[in-house]
Design a protein around this motif. Structure first.
Motif, PDB file in Angstrom:
ATOM      1  N   GLN A 102      -0.251   1.839 -22.312  1.00  0.00           N
ATOM      2  CA  GLN A 102      -0.913   0.530 -22.292  1.00  0.00           C
ATOM      3  C   GLN A 102      -0.769  -0.198 -20.962  1.00  0.00           C
ATOM      4  OE1 GLN A 102       2.072   1.134 -23.314  1.00  0.00           O
ATOM      5  NE2 GLN A 102       3.384  -0.681 -23.388  1.00  0.00           N
ATOM      6  N   ALA A 103       0.041   0.340 -20.039  1.00  0.00           N
ATOM      7  CA  ALA A 103       0.303  -0.350 -18.768  1.00  0.00           C
ATOM      8  C   ALA A 103      -0.240   0.457 -17.597  1.00  0.00           C
ATOM      9  CB  ALA A 103       1.806  -0.581 -18.604  1.00  0.00           C
ATOM     10  N   ARG A 104      -0.314  -0.195 -16.437  1.00  0.00           N
ATOM     11  CA  ARG A 104      -0.778   0.455 -15.205  1.00  0.00           C
ATOM     12  C   ARG A 104       0.378   0.470 -14.211  1.00  0.00           C
ATOM     13  NH1 ARG A 104      -6.497  -0.022 -15.583  1.00  0.00           N
ATOM     14  NH2 ARG A 104      -6.651   1.481 -13.882  1.00  0.00           N
ATOM     15  N   PHE A 105       0.651   1.636 -13.650  1.00  0.00           N
ATOM     16  CA  PHE A 105       1.809   1.787 -12.778  1.00  0.00           C
ATOM     17  C   PHE A 105       1.413   2.192 -11.364  1.00  0.00           C
ATOM     18  CE2 PHE A 105       3.478   2.389 -17.044  1.00  0.00           C
ATOM     19  CZ  PHE A 105       4.660   1.654 -17.007  1.00  0.00           C
ATOM     20  N   VAL A 106       2.255   1.779 -10.414  1.00  0.00           N
ATOM     21  CA  VAL A 106       2.131   2.187  -9.016  1.00  0.00           C
ATOM     22  C   VAL A 106       3.507   2.658  -8.566  1.00  0.00           C
ATOM     23  CG1 VAL A 106       1.645   1.432  -6.648  1.00  0.00           C
ATOM     24  CG2 VAL A 106       0.313   0.490  -8.542  1.00  0.00           C
ATOM     25  N   TRP A 107       3.584   3.821  -7.939  1.00  0.00           N
ATOM     26  CA  TRP A 107       4.837   4.304  -7.371  1.00  0.00           C
ATOM     27  C   TRP A 107       5.011   3.638  -6.010  1.00  0.00           C
ATOM     28  CZ3 TRP A 107       9.245   6.315  -8.618  1.00  0.00           C
ATOM     29  CH2 TRP A 107      10.049   6.898  -7.643  1.00  0.00           C
ATOM     30  N   ILE A 108       6.204   3.054  -5.770  1.00  0.00           N
ATOM     31  CA  ILE A 108       6.500   2.352  -4.521  1.00  0.00           C
ATOM     32  C   ILE A 108       7.507   3.183  -3.726  1.00  0.00           C
ATOM     33  CG2 ILE A 108       7.318   0.194  -3.491  1.00  0.00           C
ATOM     34  CD1 ILE A 108       5.033  -0.274  -5.496  1.00  0.00           C
ATOM     35  N   MET A 109       7.237   3.385  -2.454  1.00  0.00           N
ATOM     36  CA  MET A 109       8.215   4.079  -1.624  1.00  0.00           C
ATOM     37  C   MET A 109       8.227   3.501  -0.218  1.00  0.00           C
ATOM     38  SD  MET A 109       6.180   7.700  -1.303  1.00  0.00           S
ATOM     39  CE  MET A 109       7.329   8.557  -0.289  1.00  0.00           C
ATOM     40  N   GLY A 110       9.389   3.547   0.411  1.00  0.00           N
ATOM     41  CA  GLY A 110       9.501   3.126   1.798  1.00  0.00           C
ATOM     42  C   GLY A 110       8.908   4.196   2.697  1.00  0.00           C
ATOM     43  N   GLU A 160      -5.557  -0.982   3.441  1.00  0.00           N
ATOM     44  CA  GLU A 160      -4.498  -1.954   3.151  1.00  0.00           C
ATOM     45  C   GLU A 160      -5.050  -3.280   2.647  1.00  0.00           C
ATOM     46  OE1 GLU A 160      -0.704  -4.025   5.455  1.00  0.00           O
ATOM     47  OE2 GLU A 160      -1.902  -2.508   6.485  1.00  0.00           O
ATOM     48  N   ASP A 161      -6.212  -3.678   3.113  1.00  0.00           N
ATOM     49  CA  ASP A 161      -6.828  -4.929   2.655  1.00  0.00           C
ATOM     50  C   ASP A 161      -7.154  -4.900   1.163  1.00  0.00           C
ATOM     51  OD1 ASP A 161      -6.671  -5.981   5.194  1.00  0.00           O
ATOM     52  OD2 ASP A 161      -8.749  -5.506   5.719  1.00  0.00           O
ATOM     53  N   ASP A 162      -7.261  -3.693   0.605  1.00  0.00           N
ATOM     54  CA  ASP A 162      -7.581  -3.530  -0.817  1.00  0.00           C
ATOM     55  C   ASP A 162      -6.348  -3.160  -1.642  1.00  0.00           C
ATOM     56  OD1 ASP A 162     -10.325  -4.057  -0.427  1.00  0.00           O
ATOM     57  OD2 ASP A 162     -10.635  -1.991   0.257  1.00  0.00           O
ATOM     58  N   ALA A 163      -5.142  -3.371  -1.079  1.00  0.00           N
ATOM     59  CA  ALA A 163      -3.905  -2.983  -1.767  1.00  0.00           C
ATOM     60  C   ALA A 163      -3.777  -3.629  -3.144  1.00  0.00           C
ATOM     61  CB  ALA A 163      -2.693  -3.337  -0.907  1.00  0.00           C
ATOM     62  N   GLY A 164      -4.310  -4.835  -3.290  1.00  0.00           N
ATOM     63  CA  GLY A 164      -4.224  -5.540  -4.563  1.00  0.00           C
ATOM     64  C   GLY A 164      -5.006  -4.889  -5.688  1.00  0.00           C
ATOM     65  N   THR A 165      -5.862  -3.924  -5.349  1.00  0.00           N
ATOM     66  CA  THR A 165      -6.633  -3.213  -6.379  1.00  0.00           C
ATOM     67  C   THR A 165      -6.025  -1.844  -6.702  1.00  0.00           C
ATOM     68  OG1 THR A 165      -8.105  -2.033  -4.826  1.00  0.00           O
ATOM     69  CG2 THR A 165      -8.741  -4.270  -5.463  1.00  0.00           C
ATOM     70  N   LEU A 166      -4.928  -1.495  -6.029  1.00  0.00           N
ATOM     71  CA  LEU A 166      -4.383  -0.141  -6.162  1.00  0.00           C
ATOM     72  C   LEU A 166      -4.022   0.206  -7.604  1.00  0.00           C
ATOM     73  CD1 LEU A 166      -3.662   2.313  -4.326  1.00  0.00           C
ATOM     74  CD2 LEU A 166      -1.319   1.444  -4.287  1.00  0.00           C
ATOM     75  N   TRP A 167      -3.400  -0.730  -8.316  1.00  0.00           N
ATOM     76  CA  TRP A 167      -2.960  -0.449  -9.688  1.00  0.00           C
ATOM     77  C   TRP A 167      -4.127  -0.210 -10.645  1.00  0.00           C
ATOM     78  CZ3 TRP A 167      -4.478  -3.839 -13.517  1.00  0.00           C
ATOM     79  CH2 TRP A 167      -4.882  -5.113 -13.112  1.00  0.00           C
ATOM     80  N   ALA A 171      -5.278   7.817  -9.962  1.00  0.00           N
ATOM     81  CA  ALA A 171      -4.626   8.702  -8.977  1.00  0.00           C
ATOM     82  C   ALA A 171      -5.445   9.985  -8.815  1.00  0.00           C
ATOM     83  CB  ALA A 171      -3.217   9.034  -9.445  1.00  0.00           C
ATOM     84  N   PRO A 172      -5.434  10.564  -7.607  1.00  0.00           N
ATOM     85  CA  PRO A 172      -4.677  10.146  -6.431  1.00  0.00           C
ATOM     86  C   PRO A 172      -5.336   8.974  -5.687  1.00  0.00           C
ATOM     87  CG  PRO A 172      -5.926  12.138  -5.926  1.00  0.00           C
ATOM     88  CD  PRO A 172      -6.146  11.844  -7.380  1.00  0.00           C
ATOM     89  N   ALA A 173      -4.499   8.022  -5.341  1.00  0.00           N
ATOM     90  CA  ALA A 173      -4.897   6.876  -4.514  1.00  0.00           C
ATOM     91  C   ALA A 173      -3.612   6.342  -3.892  1.00  0.00           C
ATOM     92  CB  ALA A 173      -5.571   5.798  -5.363  1.00  0.00           C
ATOM     93  N   TRP A 174      -3.646   6.024  -2.613  1.00  0.00           N
ATOM     94  CA  TRP A 174      -2.442   5.495  -1.964  1.00  0.00           C
ATOM     95  C   TRP A 174      -2.825   4.573  -0.817  1.00  0.00           C
ATOM     96  CZ3 TRP A 174      -0.904   6.627   3.170  1.00  0.00           C
ATOM     97  CH2 TRP A 174      -1.693   7.593   3.828  1.00  0.00           C
ATOM     98  N   THR A 175      -1.894   3.707  -0.470  1.00  0.00           N
ATOM     99  CA  THR A 175      -2.111   2.814   0.646  1.00  0.00           C
ATOM    100  C   THR A 175      -0.822   2.659   1.435  1.00  0.00           C
ATOM    101  OG1 THR A 175      -3.118   0.690   1.268  1.00  0.00           O
ATOM    102  CG2 THR A 175      -1.516   0.637  -0.525  1.00  0.00           C
ATOM    103  N   PHE A 176      -0.961   2.257   2.684  1.00  0.00           N
ATOM    104  CA  PHE A 176       0.185   1.991   3.550  1.00  0.00           C
ATOM    105  C   PHE A 176       0.194   0.495   3.837  1.00  0.00           C
ATOM    106  CE2 PHE A 176       2.776   1.685   7.299  1.00  0.00           C
ATOM    107  CZ  PHE A 176       3.662   2.757   7.224  1.00  0.00           C
ATOM    108  N   ILE A 177       1.304  -0.170   3.524  1.00  0.00           N
ATOM    109  CA  ILE A 177       1.390  -1.614   3.678  1.00  0.00           C
ATOM    110  C   ILE A 177       2.296  -1.971   4.849  1.00  0.00           C
ATOM    111  CG2 ILE A 177       2.131  -3.759   2.581  1.00  0.00           C
ATOM    112  CD1 ILE A 177       1.429  -2.501  -0.112  1.00  0.00           C
ATOM    113  N   HIS A 178       1.729  -2.654   5.833  1.00  0.00           N
ATOM    114  CA  HIS A 178       2.506  -3.164   6.959  1.00  0.00           C
ATOM    115  C   HIS A 178       3.057  -4.537   6.584  1.00  0.00           C
ATOM    116  CE1 HIS A 178      -0.231  -0.237   8.802  1.00  0.00           C
ATOM    117  NE2 HIS A 178       0.721  -0.066   9.702  1.00  0.00           N
TER     118      HIS A 178
END
Length: 198
Positions: A102-110, A160-167, A171-178
């Motif tokens: 029921q939820a939407r997840f995003v994997w976060i990594m440094g 990166e400007d569309d990072a708020g839509t990532l969740w 997948a596969p979908a990824w972004t790099f956030i500065h």
């Protein structure tokens, strides 16, 4: 495993956190803000197959240190991986997905993990399970150009400007956030080094 409501966007931020520090917290805060997440699970792993166990503080100590560091109620400190067979990330994500449809997840990594990501067990499966947000870390800004994962899945990169839509993406979908970066590292803190960039 923390409770999550239907439709929530949740970040999964796993690591040894040995010890947890302000750099980890900065990554978590950036992810919450830039990705528009409702929660972030700070997943303290029992161990890391790519790191020496001899340097690892106890799970209870790492959990306690994490709880003292983190004040944001949206960040849920958890060590649920301890109850799973095998501590590989791919297995953990498969369980999270099965138990929380029921939820939407995003994997976060440094970004510092991106250069060795292709050494993780079933790394392609990880990329295909949930969208991934890679958050900038000192010395790793160009990893999104050179890493094997970034090259292999270049077609799935989200601006990166569309990072708020990532969740919301499949997948596969990824972004790099500065963003702001902390030079703290667990390795340097364990060593008691003055040079916190190692």
């Amino acid at each position: 495993m923390p409770h999550v409501e239907r439709g929530m966007a949740v970040g999964l931020f796993g690591g040894s956190f040995n010890p947890p520090h302000e750099g980890h917290l900065l990554v978590a805060e950036i992810a919450l803000r830039r990705l528009g997440l409702d929660q972030l699970w700070w997943m303290v792993t029992p161990g890391n197959p790519l790191k020496s166990r001899s340097e690892l503080a106890s799970l209870a100590d790492r959990l306690s240190m994490s709880e003292k560091l983190v004040q944001d109620p949206r960040i849920k400190i958890t060590a649920f991986e301890k109850t799973l067979e095998g501590s590989y990330t791919a297995n953990t994500l498969a369980v999270v997905k099965a138990k929380n449809p029921q939820a939407r997840f995003v994997w976060i990594m440094g970004a510092d993990s991106l250069s060795t990501f292709h050494n993780w067990q079933k790394w392609r499966e990880i990329v295909s399970t949930f969208p991934i947000a890679v958050v900038d870390r000192p010395g790793s800004t160009l990893s999104f150009l050179s890493s094997k994962m970034a090259r292999t899945f270049d077609y799935a990169r989200v601006d990166e400007d569309d990072a708020g839509t990532l969740w919301k993406r499949k997948a596969p979908a990824w972004t790099f956030i500065h963003g702001p970066r902390s030079t703290l590292s667990s390795t340097a803190l364990r060593a008691g080094s003055d040079d916190k960039t190692q």
